[in-house]
Design a protein around this motif. Structure first.
Motif, PDB file in Angstrom:
ATOM      1  N   GLY A   1       0.760  -1.154   0.007  1.00 27.76           N
ATOM      2  CA  GLY A   1      -0.022   0.137  -0.047  1.00 27.76           C
ATOM      3  C   GLY A   1       0.758   1.305   0.148  1.00 27.76           C
ATOM      4  N   SER A   2       0.281   2.309  -0.273  1.00 29.45           N
ATOM      5  CA  SER A   2       1.202   3.540  -0.430  1.00 29.45           C
ATOM      6  C   SER A   2       1.603   4.066   1.120  1.00 29.45           C
ATOM      7  CB  SER A   2       0.188   4.655  -1.069  1.00 29.45           C
ATOM      8  OG  SER A   2      -0.472   4.578  -2.149  1.00 29.45           O
ATOM      9  N   ASP A   3       0.590   3.392   1.959  1.00 30.02           N
ATOM     10  CA  ASP A   3       0.739   3.695   3.412  1.00 30.02           C
ATOM     11  C   ASP A   3       2.116   3.171   3.801  1.00 30.02           C
ATOM     12  OD1 ASP A   3      -1.585   4.957   3.613  1.00 30.02           O
ATOM     13  OD2 ASP A   3      -2.726   2.964   4.403  1.00 30.02           O
ATOM     14  N   GLU A   4       2.555   2.016   3.255  1.00 31.36           N
ATOM     15  CA  GLU A   4       3.867   1.809   3.778  1.00 31.36           C
ATOM     16  C   GLU A   4       5.022   2.691   3.339  1.00 31.36           C
ATOM     17  OE1 GLU A   4       5.723  -1.820   1.896  1.00 31.36           O
ATOM     18  OE2 GLU A   4       6.975  -2.489   3.862  1.00 31.36           O
TER      19      GLU A   4
ATOM     20  N   LEU B   1       2.635  16.619  -0.663  1.00 26.99           N
ATOM     21  CA  LEU B   1       1.553  17.151  -1.509  1.00 26.99           C
ATOM     22  C   LEU B   1       0.673  15.983  -2.192  1.00 26.99           C
ATOM     23  CD1 LEU B   1       3.500  19.810  -3.445  1.00 26.99           C
ATOM     24  CD2 LEU B   1       2.295  20.076  -1.405  1.00 26.99           C
ATOM     25  N   CYS B   2      -0.622  16.284  -2.113  1.00 31.31           N
ATOM     26  CA  CYS B   2      -1.641  15.329  -2.861  1.00 31.31           C
ATOM     27  C   CYS B   2      -2.479  15.941  -3.952  1.00 31.31           C
ATOM     28  CB  CYS B   2      -2.712  14.761  -1.357  1.00 31.31           C
ATOM     29  SG  CYS B   2      -3.773  13.825  -1.731  1.00 31.31           S
ATOM     30  N   SER B   3      -2.467  15.400  -5.027  1.00 28.11           N
ATOM     31  CA  SER B   3      -2.954  15.942  -6.119  1.00 28.11           C
ATOM     32  C   SER B   3      -3.438  14.720  -6.965  1.00 28.11           C
ATOM     33  CB  SER B   3      -1.890  16.682  -6.891  1.00 28.11           C
ATOM     34  OG  SER B   3      -2.426  17.280  -8.190  1.00 28.11           O
TER      35      SER B   3
ATOM     36  N   ASN C   1      -6.320  16.244  -4.723  1.00 28.19           N
ATOM     37  CA  ASN C   1      -6.049  16.099  -3.224  1.00 28.19           C
ATOM     38  C   ASN C   1      -7.325  15.575  -2.498  1.00 28.19           C
ATOM     39  OD1 ASN C   1      -5.051  16.927  -0.439  1.00 28.19           O
ATOM     40  ND2 ASN C   1      -6.231  18.599  -0.573  1.00 28.19           N
ATOM     41  N   ASN C   2      -7.083  14.659  -1.469  1.00 22.24           N
ATOM     42  CA  ASN C   2      -8.016  14.184  -0.699  1.00 22.24           C
ATOM     43  C   ASN C   2      -8.217  14.761   0.739  1.00 22.24           C
ATOM     44  OD1 ASN C   2      -9.537  12.593   0.798  1.00 22.24           O
ATOM     45  ND2 ASN C   2      -8.452  10.743   0.754  1.00 22.24           N
ATOM     46  N   PRO C   3      -9.304  15.504   0.912  1.00 26.62           N
ATOM     47  CA  PRO C   3     -10.788  15.029   0.504  1.00 26.62           C
ATOM     48  C   PRO C   3     -11.308  16.171  -0.216  1.00 26.62           C
ATOM     49  CG  PRO C   3     -10.716  16.300   2.645  1.00 26.62           C
ATOM     50  CD  PRO C   3      -9.371  16.184   2.428  1.00 26.62           C
TER      51      PRO C   3
ATOM     52  N   ALA D   1      -2.820   9.205  -5.830  1.00 23.57           N
ATOM     53  CA  ALA D   1      -3.572   7.970  -5.763  1.00 23.57           C
ATOM     54  C   ALA D   1      -4.789   8.228  -6.751  1.00 23.57           C
ATOM     55  CB  ALA D   1      -4.334   7.976  -4.191  1.00 23.57           C
ATOM     56  N   TYR D   2      -5.323   9.401  -7.186  1.00 19.76           N
ATOM     57  CA  TYR D   2      -6.685   9.360  -7.813  1.00 19.76           C
ATOM     58  C   TYR D   2      -6.098  10.068  -9.218  1.00 19.76           C
ATOM     59  CZ  TYR D   2      -8.713   8.986  -3.336  1.00 19.76           C
ATOM     60  OH  TYR D   2      -8.860   8.607  -2.065  1.00 19.76           O
ATOM     61  N   ILE D   3      -4.962  10.001  -9.785  1.00 17.24           N
ATOM     62  CA  ILE D   3      -4.565  10.810 -10.894  1.00 17.24           C
ATOM     63  C   ILE D   3      -5.299  10.333 -12.014  1.00 17.24           C
ATOM     64  CG2 ILE D   3      -2.421   9.281 -11.669  1.00 17.24           C
ATOM     65  CD1 ILE D   3      -2.579  13.075 -11.545  1.00 17.24           C
TER      66      ILE D   3
ATOM     67  N   GLN E   1       1.714   6.271  -6.531  1.00 12.27           N
ATOM     68  CA  GLN E   1       0.402   5.855  -7.079  1.00 12.27           C
ATOM     69  C   GLN E   1      -0.060   4.716  -6.230  1.00 12.27           C
ATOM     70  OE1 GLN E   1       0.282   6.207 -11.259  1.00 12.27           O
ATOM     71  NE2 GLN E   1       0.731   8.119 -11.182  1.00 12.27           N
ATOM     72  N   THR E   2      -1.329   4.241  -6.630  1.00  9.37           N
ATOM     73  CA  THR E   2      -1.976   3.019  -6.011  1.00  9.37           C
ATOM     74  C   THR E   2      -2.688   2.168  -6.901  1.00  9.37           C
ATOM     75  OG1 THR E   2      -3.095   2.303  -3.921  1.00  9.37           O
ATOM     76  CG2 THR E   2      -3.657   4.378  -4.948  1.00  9.37           C
ATOM     77  N   PHE E   3      -2.561   0.867  -6.440  1.00 13.50           N
ATOM     78  CA  PHE E   3      -3.564  -0.116  -7.177  1.00 13.50           C
ATOM     79  C   PHE E   3      -5.097   0.040  -6.596  1.00 13.50           C
ATOM     80  CE2 PHE E   3      -1.678  -2.625 -10.460  1.00 13.50           C
ATOM     81  CZ  PHE E   3      -0.287  -1.853 -10.436  1.00 13.50           C
TER      82      PHE E   3
ATOM     83  N   ILE F   1      -5.693  -5.915  -2.290  1.00 12.85           N
ATOM     84  CA  ILE F   1      -4.265  -6.526  -2.369  1.00 12.85           C
ATOM     85  C   ILE F   1      -3.245  -5.735  -1.899  1.00 12.85           C
ATOM     86  CG2 ILE F   1      -5.107  -7.473  -4.473  1.00 12.85           C
ATOM     87  CD1 ILE F   1      -3.065  -6.056  -6.121  1.00 12.85           C
ATOM     88  N   ARG F   2      -3.376  -4.449  -1.385  1.00 17.80           N
ATOM     89  CA  ARG F   2      -2.445  -3.834  -0.730  1.00 17.80           C
ATOM     90  C   ARG F   2      -1.324  -3.468  -1.691  1.00 17.80           C
ATOM     91  NH1 ARG F   2      -4.248  -0.827   0.572  1.00 17.80           N
ATOM     92  NH2 ARG F   2      -2.945  -0.021   1.971  1.00 17.80           N
ATOM     93  N   LEU F   3      -1.282  -2.495  -2.502  1.00 22.19           N
ATOM     94  CA  LEU F   3      -0.056  -2.374  -3.457  1.00 22.19           C
ATOM     95  C   LEU F   3       0.005  -0.833  -3.677  1.00 22.19           C
ATOM     96  CD1 LEU F   3       2.323  -3.721  -4.967  1.00 22.19           C
ATOM     97  CD2 LEU F   3       0.774  -4.161  -6.768  1.00 22.19           C
TER      98      LEU F   3
HETATM   99  C1  PLP Z   1      -6.801   5.970  -0.878  1.00 20.72           C
HETATM  100  C2  PLP Z   1      -5.615   6.831  -0.733  1.00 20.72           C
HETATM  101  C3  PLP Z   1      -4.175   6.180  -0.803  1.00 20.72           C
HETATM  102  C4  PLP Z   1      -4.044   4.662  -1.121  1.00 20.72           C
HETATM  103  O1  PLP Z   1      -3.574   4.220  -0.227  1.00 20.72           O
HETATM  104  P1  PLP Z   1      -2.952   2.513  -0.239  1.00 20.72           P
HETATM  105  O2  PLP Z   1      -2.277   2.564   1.015  1.00 20.72           O
HETATM  106  O3  PLP Z   1      -2.405   2.392  -1.450  1.00 20.72           O
HETATM  107  O4  PLP Z   1      -4.404   1.874  -0.448  1.00 20.72           O
HETATM  108  C5  PLP Z   1      -3.155   7.166  -0.734  1.00 20.72           C
HETATM  109  N1  PLP Z   1      -3.261   8.301  -0.678  1.00 20.72           N
HETATM  110  C6  PLP Z   1      -4.308   9.075  -0.860  1.00 20.72           C
HETATM  111  C7  PLP Z   1      -4.612  10.576  -0.710  1.00 20.72           C
HETATM  112  C8  PLP Z   1      -5.556   8.164  -0.837  1.00 20.72           C
HETATM  113  O5  PLP Z   1      -6.740   8.962  -0.735  1.00 20.72           O
END
Ligand code: PLP
Length: 353
Positions: A83-86, A153-155, A157-159, A185-187, A209-211, A220-222
């Motif tokens: 996941g991106s979180d890692e 930076l998030c683009s 952006n969430n939320p 993540a939302y590109i 980026q993320t799956f 699947i956490r990628l």
């Molecule tokens: C959903 C999201 C992610 C995805 O995180 P994963 O750990 O890859 O599922 C990453 N960044 C943002 C801003 C998100 O909203």
């Protein structure tokens, strides 16, 4: 300007990393008596074609080759995480000395940067976006100090759902003496190219980026990081050796065979996003539907909490962001299927304060 090596924490620079068994010998046709695996096979395997009794490739080479083709980058520019979180956590641990260094980010934005920093005892400098949720590079750069090692930076952006102005992002890239992470993540929903190709020009840039979103594979956490070889060198040293499991690697490879399906999915999401935005903006208690470049919309309304509760009573769950700075009175609504969107609109139309 500080180099990547200078920005890295000293203990990480000096780290003698663990060398895993499969790092040295990855060929499953060899007689593998090196990793204390079970040579007879997996118990309770669902798919007999997968090698699940062996440890997976620690560097996910097949997957990276395929992704490199799809994304038009070199394999050496790709890092994969659980996941991106890692990735967020690894970056903070590689560059930020607990109790001393800092990260900077915008407000509002994705909450994980702040949480990951807090877990690592790293302070966060938050700089407000403007009234239209745009980034001002000069405001951000004015707020940083020599202890600031990473800007997140998030683009889109969430939320808030909007793309950050690429000119402002480039200004940050040109002027910040540290690591810049752009979370994309939302590109796929934005129609924008994003910054992946800029990684060649800016070695201290990481594009995430993320799956989990457009690819529909949150389970699947990628997560993917595009960056320079030097930065990947450090990420590889610090990551757990087998951070991306075999089932995930296989599933992602399968997904990339069907990469053309993404366009169709994105078109569907955009259609549904237009429908939802139009319908919701006509409701009398709704003050504003913010424009979105993502697969969700942020909606400002009177009595957001009451609306949230009515939705819950009707088994519909949205995200209450009404306590978030600059998002007062806002709910974040993920674009659903046609049927889900219609049901949501029906419930909202019946809402009376
Ligand atoms: C959903 C999201 C992610 C995805 O995180 P994963 O750990 O890859 O599922 C990453 N960044 C943002 C801003 C998100 O909203």
């Amino acid at each position: 300007m500080r180099s990547i090596d200078e920005l890295v924490r000293k203990n990480i620079r000096d780290l003698k990393p663990y060398t895993s068994a499969r790092e040295q010998y990855m060929d499953y046709t060899l007689t593998l008596m090196d990793a204390n695996e079970n040579p007879w096979g997996a118990i309770g395997t669902i798919d007999n074609h997968q090698v699940l009794n062996r440890y997976p490739d620690p560097y996910q080479r097949t997957l990276k080759q395929k992704l490199a083709e799809v994304k038009n980058v070199s394999e050496e520019q790709i890092f994969l995480g659980n996941g991106s979180d890692e990735l967020i956590d690894l970056l903070i641990r590689i560059f930020c000395e607990p109790g001393k260094d800092m990260i900077a980010t915008t407000n509002p934005t994705y909450g994980m940067y702040r949480v990951s920093a807090a877990i690592n005892d790293v302070a966060v400098k938050e700089v407000n976006l403007d009234a239209s949720y745009q980034l001002s590079a000069s405001t951000l750069l004015d707020a940083i100090s020599p202890e600031t090692k990473i800007i997140f930076l998030c683009s889109p952006n969430n939320p808030t759902g909007n793309l950050l102005d690429p000119t402002e992002i480039t200004r940050v890239l040109e002027n910040f003496d540290g690591i810049v992470v752009i979370d994309e993540a939302y590109i796929e929903f934005s129609g924008s190219e994003g910054f992946v190709q800029e990684c060649r020009r800016y070695p201290k840039l990481v594009v995430m980026q993320t799956f989990s979103k457009a690819w529909g594979l949150a389970g699947i956490r990628l997560g993917v990081g595009y960056t320079s070889e030097r930065l990947i060198h450090y990420l590889n040293r610090v990551k757990p050796p087998y951070n991306v499991n075999q089932l995930t690697q296989k599933q992602a490879l399968g997904a990339m065979e069907a990469v053309h399906e993404i366009n169709m999915l994105v078109a569907k999401v955009k259609n549904a996003r237009d429908f939802l935005s139009r319908e919701i903006s006509q409701l009398e208690f709704v003050e504003k539907v913010y424009p979105s470049d993502a697969n969700f919309i942020l909606v400002k309304m009177l009595e957001a909490k009451a609306v949230f509760n009515v939705l819950i009573e009707n088994q519909i769950v949205v995200r209450d962001r009404s306590n978030v700075t600059l998002c007062e009175g806002c709910l974040r609504i993920t674009i659903g299927t046609e049927e889900e969107n219609t049901r949501l609109v029906d419930v909202l139309k019946r809402f009376k304060s």
